[in-house]
Enzyme design. Structure first.
Site, PDB file in Angstrom:
ATOM      1  N   GLY A  96       5.462  50.998  89.992  1.00  0.00           N
ATOM      2  CA  GLY A  96       5.547  51.809  91.206  1.00  0.00           C
ATOM      3  C   GLY A  96       4.349  52.735  91.330  1.00  0.00           C
ATOM      4  N   ASP A 145       3.254  56.930  93.217  1.00  0.00           N
ATOM      5  CA  ASP A 145       3.682  58.119  93.958  1.00  0.00           C
ATOM      6  C   ASP A 145       2.990  58.220  95.307  1.00  0.00           C
ATOM      7  OD1 ASP A 145       5.405  59.260  91.842  1.00  0.00           O
ATOM      8  OD2 ASP A 145       3.519  59.199  90.740  1.00  0.00           O
ATOM      9  N   LYS A 182      -0.385  57.979  90.446  1.00  0.00           N
ATOM     10  CA  LYS A 182       0.768  57.657  89.622  1.00  0.00           C
ATOM     11  C   LYS A 182       0.965  58.769  88.599  1.00  0.00           C
ATOM     12  CE  LYS A 182       1.324  53.622  87.935  1.00  0.00           C
ATOM     13  NZ  LYS A 182       2.761  53.903  88.161  1.00  0.00           N
ATOM     14  N   GLY A 215       4.159  60.427  88.249  1.00  0.00           N
ATOM     15  CA  GLY A 215       5.296  61.302  88.532  1.00  0.00           C
ATOM     16  C   GLY A 215       6.251  61.366  87.346  1.00  0.00           C
ATOM     17  N   GLU A 270       0.520  53.437  81.564  1.00  0.00           N
ATOM     18  CA  GLU A 270       0.558  52.559  82.744  1.00  0.00           C
ATOM     19  C   GLU A 270      -0.841  52.041  83.061  1.00  0.00           C
ATOM     20  OE1 GLU A 270       4.395  54.649  84.940  1.00  0.00           O
ATOM     21  OE2 GLU A 270       2.400  55.269  85.514  1.00  0.00           O
TER      22      GLU A 270
HETATM   23  C1  5RP Z   1       5.637  57.044  86.439  1.00  0.00           C
HETATM   24  C2  5RP Z   1       5.041  56.507  87.697  1.00  0.00           C
HETATM   25  C3  5RP Z   1       5.979  55.921  88.686  1.00  0.00           C
HETATM   26  O1  5RP Z   1       5.600  54.617  88.945  1.00  0.00           O
HETATM   27  C4  5RP Z   1       5.917  56.738  89.949  1.00  0.00           C
HETATM   28  O2  5RP Z   1       6.220  58.098  89.636  1.00  0.00           O
HETATM   29  C5  5RP Z   1       6.905  56.224  90.999  1.00  0.00           C
HETATM   30  O3  5RP Z   1       8.199  56.427  90.543  1.00  0.00           O
HETATM   31  P1  5RP Z   1       9.460  55.971  91.370  1.00  0.00           P
HETATM   32  O4  5RP Z   1       9.462  54.482  91.421  1.00  0.00           O
HETATM   33  O5  5RP Z   1      10.630  56.548  90.590  1.00  0.00           O
HETATM   34  O6  5RP Z   1       9.389  56.582  92.762  1.00  0.00           O
HETATM   35  O7  5RP Z   1       3.857  56.535  87.939  1.00  0.00           O
HETATM   36  O8  5RP Z   1       4.664  57.663  85.649  1.00  0.00           O
END
Ligand code: 5RP
Length: 230
Positions: A90, A92, A102, A104, A111
């Site tokens: 995913g 942000d 990214k 979050g 990642e």
């Molecule tokens: C985690 C990330 C996630 O991919 C990003 O925060 C999106 O999260 P979500 O799918 O819960 O909205 O980078 O470090």
């Protein structure tokens, strides 16, 4: 009138579309890279139903590794993976050129490593993540704990406001500083500039290595971003 689909459902829909997108990469010996977060959790749950059709997964976080293992998916270390056919994660924020923010969940260092190691990176977002310019979410910056103060000062000098994620420790044992208040005109330059600060492990701007495909879950269904620049 068709009822609006809530954000959780949009995330689930786009994650299911990602499973379709990885299908051609499955097969004997295939290693799948798996990201972190609530959208990726839907992907994990759906991918696990196909666990007999690939060899193993490489995970970008302890949380995702535990979820995969709970489903009976074999999880291997990145160092033990010859190749990773595809990485799904995913984001942000995503801007029109395909650059991302990214982190979050504070997992952006691992990642970025797994995304860079994969032959193909598929990013999955709901439509709330699509922005014209990166920055409103803030830029997560993973920092070696002894450098929190010095790095925070350097980040402030870039013109933003720095907030430490209180009580948060990354899977690598480090702290996260979130840099707010920037409208990021040049994501490639900012990614490099932040990573040049002594004490920074990695930041959450993904511009140098962009996804090969972005799938967006929207009220109208799942759509692909227009072809992204190299
Ligand atoms: C985690 C990330 C996630 O991919 C990003 O925060 C999106 O999260 P979500 O799918 O819960 O909205 O980078 O470090």
């Amino acid at each position: 009138m068709t009822p609006r689909v809530d954000q959780a459902e949009l995330k689930r829909n786009v994650a299911l579309a990602a499973v379709d997108a990885v299908m051609p990469s499955l097969g004997a010996g295939a290693i799948i890279g798996v990201g972190t977060g609530s959208t990726t959790n839907h992907f994990i749950d759906a991918l696990a139903r196909l666990k007999d059709r690939f060899e193993a997964a490489v995970s970008s976080s302890i949380a995702s590794a535990e979820r995969l293992a709970a489903h009976g998916v074999r999880v291997i270390d990145l160092n033990d993976a010859e190749t990773i056919a595809v990485y799904v994660d995913g984001a942000d924020e995503v801007e029109p050129g395909g650059a991302l923010i990214k982190g979050g969940g504070g997992a952006h260092t691992r990642e970025k490593i797994v995304a860079a190691a994969a032959d193909r990176f598929i990013c999955v977002v709901d439509e709330s993540k699509v922005v014209d310019t990166l920055g409103a979410f803030g830029v997560p910056v993973e920092v070696v704990p002894m450098a929190r103060r010095s790095v925070a000062g350097r980040l402030r000098a870039l013109g933003g406001e720095v907030r430490e994620r209180a009580g948060f420790v990354t899977d690598n044992g480090n702290a996260i500083l979130d840099l707010h208040g920037l409208a990021i005109a040049d994501p490639d330059a900012l990614e490099a500039q932040i990573n040049n600060l002594a004490g920074v492990v990695e930041n959450g701007v993904f511009a140098v290595d962009r996804p090969d495909l972005v799938l967006v879950g929207s009220q109208q269904g799942v759509r692909e971003f227009a072809p992204l620049p190299e």
